[in-house]
Design a protein around this motif. Structure first.
Motif, mmCIF file in Angstrom:
data_model
loop_
_atom_site.group_PDB
_atom_site.id
_atom_site.type_symbol
_atom_site.label_atom_id
_atom_site.label_comp_id
_atom_site.label_asym_id
_atom_site.label_seq_id
_atom_site.Cartn_x
_atom_site.Cartn_y
_atom_site.Cartn_z
ATOM 1 N N SER A 42 40.919 36.667 30.923
ATOM 2 C CA SER A 42 40.389 35.713 29.942
ATOM 3 C C SER A 42 39.114 36.250 29.312
ATOM 4 O O SER A 42 38.454 37.165 29.837
ATOM 5 N N PHE A 43 38.734 35.654 28.181
ATOM 6 C CA PHE A 43 37.470 36.017 27.539
ATOM 7 C C PHE A 43 36.271 35.728 28.453
ATOM 8 O O PHE A 43 35.382 36.587 28.586
ATOM 9 N N PRO A 44 36.189 34.561 29.122
ATOM 10 C CA PRO A 44 35.045 34.339 30.013
ATOM 11 C C PRO A 44 34.973 35.346 31.160
ATOM 12 O O PRO A 44 33.881 35.802 31.517
ATOM 13 N N HIS A 45 36.115 35.710 31.739
ATOM 14 C CA HIS A 45 36.072 36.670 32.842
ATOM 15 C C HIS A 45 35.805 38.085 32.338
ATOM 16 O O HIS A 45 35.212 38.901 33.064
ATOM 17 N N LEU A 46 36.228 38.411 31.112
ATOM 18 C CA LEU A 46 35.837 39.696 30.526
ATOM 19 C C LEU A 46 34.322 39.743 30.356
ATOM 20 O O LEU A 46 33.675 40.760 30.698
ATOM 21 N N GLN A 47 33.736 38.667 29.811
ATOM 22 C CA GLN A 47 32.287 38.637 29.650
ATOM 23 C C GLN A 47 31.581 38.834 30.991
ATOM 24 O O GLN A 47 30.611 39.598 31.091
ATOM 25 N N GLN A 48 32.066 38.165 32.031
ATOM 26 C CA GLN A 48 31.464 38.311 33.354
ATOM 27 C C GLN A 48 31.581 39.744 33.846
ATOM 28 O O GLN A 48 30.614 40.313 34.388
ATOM 29 N N ALA A 49 32.743 40.346 33.651
ATOM 30 C CA ALA A 49 32.948 41.730 34.099
ATOM 31 C C ALA A 49 32.034 42.694 33.352
ATOM 32 O O ALA A 49 31.470 43.626 33.952
ATOM 33 N N LEU A 50 31.850 42.499 32.053
ATOM 34 C CA LEU A 50 30.979 43.379 31.276
ATOM 35 C C LEU A 50 29.523 43.219 31.715
ATOM 36 O O LEU A 50 28.797 44.213 31.869
ATOM 37 N N GLU A 51 29.092 41.981 31.934
ATOM 38 C CA GLU A 51 27.695 41.728 32.313
ATOM 39 C C GLU A 51 27.390 42.263 33.705
ATOM 40 O O GLU A 51 26.266 42.718 33.963
ATOM 41 N N GLU A 52 28.369 42.224 34.612
ATOM 42 C CA GLU A 52 28.140 42.658 35.992
ATOM 43 C C GLU A 52 28.445 44.137 36.206
ATOM 44 O O GLU A 52 28.401 44.615 37.341
ATOM 45 N N GLY A 53 28.755 44.860 35.137
ATOM 46 C CA GLY A 53 29.008 46.294 35.270
ATOM 47 C C GLY A 53 30.360 46.644 35.847
ATOM 48 O O GLY A 53 30.547 47.765 36.337
ATOM 49 N N ARG A 54 31.328 45.714 35.765
ATOM 50 C CA ARG A 54 32.661 45.981 36.318
ATOM 51 C C ARG A 54 33.504 46.860 35.388
ATOM 52 O O ARG A 54 34.457 47.476 35.836
ATOM 53 N N MET A 55 33.152 46.869 34.105
ATOM 54 C CA MET A 55 33.860 47.701 33.123
ATOM 55 C C MET A 55 32.812 48.485 32.332
ATOM 56 O O MET A 55 32.567 48.227 31.147
#
Length: 578
Positions: A42-55
């Motif tokens: 999802s868009f919210p989980h993509l945002q979380q992943a980008l902010e936390e350095g997961r991607m």
């Protein structure tokens, strides 16, 4: 330095392409198209992943301005086959869910069986204009979209694919000429085994039994190896076709979707899957920059994923058992959900690809392939449908769940049952379903009118699209269908539900799991789910080149994405050499 890397990459892939019978195509300067779909993110989980350095790679490229990112609504039901059909063929009304039942043919359909997918694909090809991927290549998809070559794709499963031109040592060269690929495979296997030991085993006693059982440890390693090999071969195939100059290219990565279903959409295992996908994106993007022609890269999802609680866990009984208890007379019930250990799916795909390889291998190599296939056939779980057959005498009631969406069929006739007849013949059933705290909406039809029923009121969607509300709008119930956390407003949601209810193969009743603003009820055993309404499952994402003036938030669904891609890139088709 970049020119040196470009020369090295081109030389390597030119040699590999010739070795496996996949040469370069004539050079063109038209911009090619690469579509990478991350299933379930999802868009919210993509945002979380980008902010936390997961991607990290994707995050850097967005910060540099190479890509823009936007939320969008891809389609309803929020499930892969629906959105993929809309994207590749521009059609949204051929599929009522991931599972359904065809009353006239007495057949249960599930969109993971190649023969079922082929049947739907034939209708899409017949009704559409041939598909978005004409002249290109398709990888790990349900539908082929008219692609000339398909790899790990259900609608063409069994046809010559990746390994059709492999001879002798070529298969090993594909891997050995990239030490980084070998390292990724080894890390993925080790990480998967550790995750299974830490998160998948529920008790210390079970954990100790597992460690004492070398056969079970071998099984875990074998499953992880299949998953790693599948995704490495998938990424290699995309990179090779980028070098060759093929367009369009379309691939689906399912690592996140599989982990999120099992553990939850924001679980550490699910986010680790995104780090792996990020590494694959880096390889694909780098290969596109080294390619002989320019390419535009789009990265997107087909739906999101919402944290879920199973209906059976909340209610103490399955949905089918609950319906049977309120039918007023004894009925036979079919609520079979085929077993789906998704970790075996990679080996099933690999074994299909390797059938044609056996004849080209040495006797010892062929024996190894046959032994691996026999092991997969013995170990992979078989569903009740696979044991008994998919077409059999119908039960009185058939329940076909797709996450938080369930189609209910009452087999007294092969035609759809009007809501009034259900209310007269089974008067207690509707009341029981509407009052159940785990069910957010009960949907039925009366002619062209669609009834959306909740605990405190009902909404009737007329044939002309107008709605009439009696009591509280069921699409605004804060406990059963909360507006909080929803992408679709009630009016748009009503139209999508009415369209679904009018499809010829939709259930006599359609049920949606309750959504309270935090957790959605699912009719399967899942910790993350999609297919209905509520939460992040409604919100997909799209990463696109800034040179393309897109406003995905204004699109109806994936059909508008299909139109944009067709108009922009169809003239740049590069026919796949036969």
């Amino acid at each position: 330095m970049k020119s040196i890397f470009r020369w090295i990459y081109r030389a390597k892939y030119r040699a590999l392409g010739r070795r496996i019978g996949q040469p370069e195509v004539p050079l063109t300067l038209e911009r090619g198209l690469v579509l990478i779909q991350i299933d379930g993110l999802s868009f919210p989980h993509l945002q979380q992943a980008l902010e936390e350095g997961r991607m990290p790679y994707l995050a850097r490229q967005i910060r540099k301005g190479r890509f823009q990112v936007s939320p969008w609504f891809a389609g309803f039901p929020t499930t892969t086959p629906v959105v993929t059909a809309a994207l590749l063929y521009g059609q949204l009304d051929a599929i009522p869910g991931f599972r359904w039942y065809e009353k006239a043919r007495r057949m249960r359909i599930v969109m993971k069986r190649p023969d079922h997918v082929r049947r739907v694909a034939s209708r899409l090809h017949k009704d559409g204009a041939g598909g978005l991927l004409r002249g290109g290549a398709c990888y790990a998809s349900m539908f082929d979209g008219g692609a000339e070559r398909t790899i790990f794709t259900l609608s063409t499963m069994g046809l010559p694919g990746l390994l059709q031109g492999v001879r002798g040592l070529s298969l090993f060269l594909m891997v050995l000429l990239s030490p980084g690929r070998i390292w990724r495979i080894l890390r993925m296997i080790a990480r998967d085994i550790l995750d299974e030991l830490w998160y998948g085993v529920r008790s210390w006693e079970a954990w100790r039994r597992l460690l004492r059982n070398p056969v079970e440890l071998f099984r875990l390693g074998f499953l992880s190896l299949g998953n790693a090999l599948l995704h490495e071969l998938l990424t290699f195939s995309i990179s090779l076709d980028l070098h060759r100059g093929i367009s369009p290219l379309y691939a689906i990565y399912v690592l996140y979707d599989e982990a999120a279903h099992r553990y939850g959409p924001d679980h550490p295992v699910a986010f680790r899957a995104l780090r792996r996908i990020d590494a694959y994106l880096r390889e694909i993007d780098r290969m596109a920059s080294f390619a002989r022609r320019p390419y535009d890269l789009y990265v997107f999802s087909d739906h999101g994923m919402t944290r879920a609680e199973p209906f059976a866990q909340r209610s103490g009984q399955s949905l089918g058992d609950f319906i049977r208890a309120h039918m007023a007379q004894p009925v036979t019930m079919d609520e079979t959900v085929e077993s789906d250990d998704r970790r075996w799916r990679s080996w099933r795909y690999l074994m299909v690809e390797m059938r044609g390889l056996e004849r080209a291998l040495s006797p010892r190599g062929a024996r190894m392939v046959r032994a691996a296939r026999a092991y997969v056939q013995r170990q992979a779980p078989r569903s009740q449908e696979e044991r008994e057959g998919w077409s059999k005498p119908a039960a009185d009631v058939i329940v076909r769940p797709s996450g938080p969406l369930a189609h209910v069929y009452i087999a007294v006739t092969s035609d759809p049952l009007p809501l009034s007849e259900i209310a007269v013949r089974w008067p207690h059933l509707l009341d029981a379903l509407i009052e159940h705290p785990g069910i957010g909406l009960v949907i039925g039809r009366e002619g062209e009118d669609v009834f959306l029923m909740g605990r405190q009121g009902a909404r009737i969607v007329r044939a002309d699209g107008r709605s009439q509300i009696y009591g509280q709008d069921p699409l605004r119930d804060p406990e059963r269908m909360a507006v909080e956390g929803r992408w679709l407003d009630p009016e748009r949601a009503a139209q999508e539900l009415a369209r679904l209810a009018r499809l010829p193969d939709s259930g006599d009743l359609i049920l949606l799991g309750a959504w309270d603003g935090r957790v959605v009820v699912t009719f399967e055993e899942q910790r993350g789910t999609h297919g209905g309404l509520g939460g992040a499952q409604e919100v997909s994402f799209l990463v696109f080149p800034p040179e393309r003036p897109l406003r995905p938030q204004t699109w109806r669904d994936a059909r508008d994405f299909h139109v944009f891609l067709s108009e922009t890139y169809q003239k740049a088709l590069t026919p796949y050499p036969g």
